[in-house]
Design a protein around this motif. Structure first.
Motif, PDB file in Angstrom:
ATOM      1  N   THR A  20       0.826  -1.214   0.000  1.00  0.00           N
ATOM      2  CA  THR A  20       0.000   0.000   0.000  1.00  0.00           C
ATOM      3  C   THR A  20       0.860   1.264   0.000  1.00  0.00           C
ATOM      4  O   THR A  20       0.377   2.328  -0.366  1.00  0.00           O
ATOM      5  CB  THR A  20      -0.957   0.035   1.204  1.00  0.00           C
ATOM      6  OG1 THR A  20      -0.204   0.032   2.409  1.00  0.00           O
ATOM      7  CG2 THR A  20      -1.911  -1.143   1.174  1.00  0.00           C
ATOM      8  N   LYS A  23       1.627   3.855  -3.173  1.00  0.00           N
ATOM      9  CA  LYS A  23       0.874   5.048  -3.575  1.00  0.00           C
ATOM     10  C   LYS A  23       1.762   6.285  -3.592  1.00  0.00           C
ATOM     11  O   LYS A  23       1.429   7.273  -4.232  1.00  0.00           O
ATOM     12  CB  LYS A  23      -0.330   5.274  -2.678  1.00  0.00           C
ATOM     13  CG  LYS A  23      -0.005   5.751  -1.281  1.00  0.00           C
ATOM     14  CD  LYS A  23      -1.275   5.952  -0.502  1.00  0.00           C
ATOM     15  CE  LYS A  23      -1.016   6.377   0.912  1.00  0.00           C
ATOM     16  NZ  LYS A  23      -2.246   6.519   1.662  1.00  0.00           N
ATOM     17  N   TYR A  24       2.885   6.228  -2.897  1.00  0.00           N
ATOM     18  CA  TYR A  24       3.792   7.362  -2.892  1.00  0.00           C
ATOM     19  C   TYR A  24       4.687   7.376  -4.128  1.00  0.00           C
ATOM     20  O   TYR A  24       5.421   8.329  -4.350  1.00  0.00           O
ATOM     21  CB  TYR A  24       4.633   7.368  -1.613  1.00  0.00           C
ATOM     22  CG  TYR A  24       3.766   7.480  -0.389  1.00  0.00           C
ATOM     23  CD1 TYR A  24       3.040   8.636  -0.142  1.00  0.00           C
ATOM     24  CD2 TYR A  24       3.625   6.417   0.499  1.00  0.00           C
ATOM     25  CE1 TYR A  24       2.206   8.736   0.961  1.00  0.00           C
ATOM     26  CE2 TYR A  24       2.806   6.517   1.606  1.00  0.00           C
ATOM     27  CZ  TYR A  24       2.098   7.681   1.824  1.00  0.00           C
ATOM     28  OH  TYR A  24       1.283   7.781   2.906  1.00  0.00           O
ATOM     29  N   PRO A  27       0.205   6.733  -8.581  1.00  0.00           N
ATOM     30  CA  PRO A  27      -1.160   7.000  -8.111  1.00  0.00           C
ATOM     31  C   PRO A  27      -2.011   5.723  -8.140  1.00  0.00           C
ATOM     32  O   PRO A  27      -1.906   4.923  -9.061  1.00  0.00           O
ATOM     33  CB  PRO A  27      -1.695   8.026  -9.120  1.00  0.00           C
ATOM     34  CG  PRO A  27      -0.506   8.572  -9.811  1.00  0.00           C
ATOM     35  CD  PRO A  27       0.559   7.532  -9.747  1.00  0.00           C
ATOM     36  N   MET A  28      -2.816   5.547  -7.123  1.00  0.00           N
ATOM     37  CA  MET A  28      -3.744   4.424  -6.975  1.00  0.00           C
ATOM     38  C   MET A  28      -3.052   3.067  -6.823  1.00  0.00           C
ATOM     39  O   MET A  28      -3.716   2.037  -6.826  1.00  0.00           O
ATOM     40  CB  MET A  28      -4.740   4.370  -8.148  1.00  0.00           C
ATOM     41  CG  MET A  28      -5.574   5.627  -8.305  1.00  0.00           C
ATOM     42  SD  MET A  28      -6.509   6.055  -6.835  1.00  0.00           S
ATOM     43  CE  MET A  28      -7.788   4.832  -6.905  1.00  0.00           C
ATOM     44  N   ALA A  29      -1.736   3.048  -6.677  1.00  0.00           N
ATOM     45  CA  ALA A  29      -1.034   1.782  -6.488  1.00  0.00           C
ATOM     46  C   ALA A  29      -1.363   1.162  -5.138  1.00  0.00           C
ATOM     47  O   ALA A  29      -1.197  -0.049  -4.961  1.00  0.00           O
ATOM     48  CB  ALA A  29       0.474   1.982  -6.627  1.00  0.00           C
ATOM     49  N   ASN A  30      -1.839   1.973  -4.193  1.00  0.00           N
ATOM     50  CA  ASN A  30      -2.232   1.424  -2.893  1.00  0.00           C
ATOM     51  C   ASN A  30      -3.479   0.557  -2.991  1.00  0.00           C
ATOM     52  O   ASN A  30      -3.797  -0.163  -2.057  1.00  0.00           O
ATOM     53  CB  ASN A  30      -2.436   2.537  -1.866  1.00  0.00           C
ATOM     54  CG  ASN A  30      -3.519   3.509  -2.257  1.00  0.00           C
ATOM     55  OD1 ASN A  30      -3.686   3.819  -3.436  1.00  0.00           O
ATOM     56  ND2 ASN A  30      -4.238   4.021  -1.290  1.00  0.00           N
ATOM     57  N   GLN A  58      -7.482   1.058   3.128  1.00  0.00           N
ATOM     58  CA  GLN A  58      -7.097   2.064   2.123  1.00  0.00           C
ATOM     59  C   GLN A  58      -8.319   2.843   1.642  1.00  0.00           C
ATOM     60  O   GLN A  58      -8.241   4.059   1.436  1.00  0.00           O
ATOM     61  CB  GLN A  58      -6.364   1.410   0.953  1.00  0.00           C
ATOM     62  CG  GLN A  58      -4.982   0.898   1.321  1.00  0.00           C
ATOM     63  CD  GLN A  58      -4.096   1.986   1.878  1.00  0.00           C
ATOM     64  OE1 GLN A  58      -3.964   3.068   1.322  1.00  0.00           O
ATOM     65  NE2 GLN A  58      -3.476   1.717   3.013  1.00  0.00           N
TER      66      GLN A  58
END
Length: 178
Positions: A20, A23-24, A27-30, A58
């Protein structure tokens, strides 16, 4: 001692939580990475539980962040008119600006400070919760995130806490001998 299958299961469960942090980077990878890890391995109870918990948390963090932004919108609109009048006063000459016109700027500063403090608090809470969940998953324990909204229903982890065979869903029937 864990078997290789169970150790792999606990590592995947921990990786679901740690993914998670992607996301940093993207984008939206979390959401994307935990869902991929979870769906590839969701036949195991431990991974299924931790995958649902990670996605629920999340989604909850997204909703809490949006709520902080929505709460700030009315204050932004209220202070916007004061800010415009302050800019006009500065354009006409700062030597004639009154203290009351400058004090209107404190509303923006206060709003910005409160929003930043809330978001920093949410960030620290998320770091703590994800790291704790990862550590529990790596030990083969079930974990429920605090303040997580249950969008995806999870089984009751208290029932499974004594289950040491987290890697499989098949249980051999107990036969009675007479």
């Amino acid at each position: 001692m864990y078997t290789t299958s169970t150790k792999n299961t606990t590592q995947v469960a921990a990786a679901i939580h740690l993914s998670t942090f992607a996301k940093y980077i993207f984008p939206m990878a979390n959401f994307i990475l935990p869902i991929i890890l979870w769906q590839v391995n969701n036949d195991k109870k431990l991974i299924d539980h931790h995958g649902k918990q990670a996605i629920n948390f999340q989604l909850s963090m997204l909703i809490y962040s949006i709520a902080i932004g929505v709460i700030c919108i009315p204050f932004f609109v209220i202070f916007a008119t004061d800010f415009v009048s302050l800019m006009e006063a500065i354009d006409h000459g700062m030597d004639r600006a009154k203290f009351s016109e400058v004090s209107n700027l404190t509303g923006y500063i206060l709003l910005f400070a409160v929003a930043v403090l809330l978001l920093i608090g949410l960030f620290i809470f998320e770091l703590y919760a994800v790291i704790t969940a990862s550590m529990r998953a790596s030990k083969g324990e079930y974990y429920k995130y605090p303040l997580s909204i249950p969008f995806l229903s999870t089984d009751n982890p208290e029932v499974n806490l004594t289950d040491k065979t987290h890697g499989s869903d098949t249980e051999e029937p107990i036969s009675e001998t007479k």
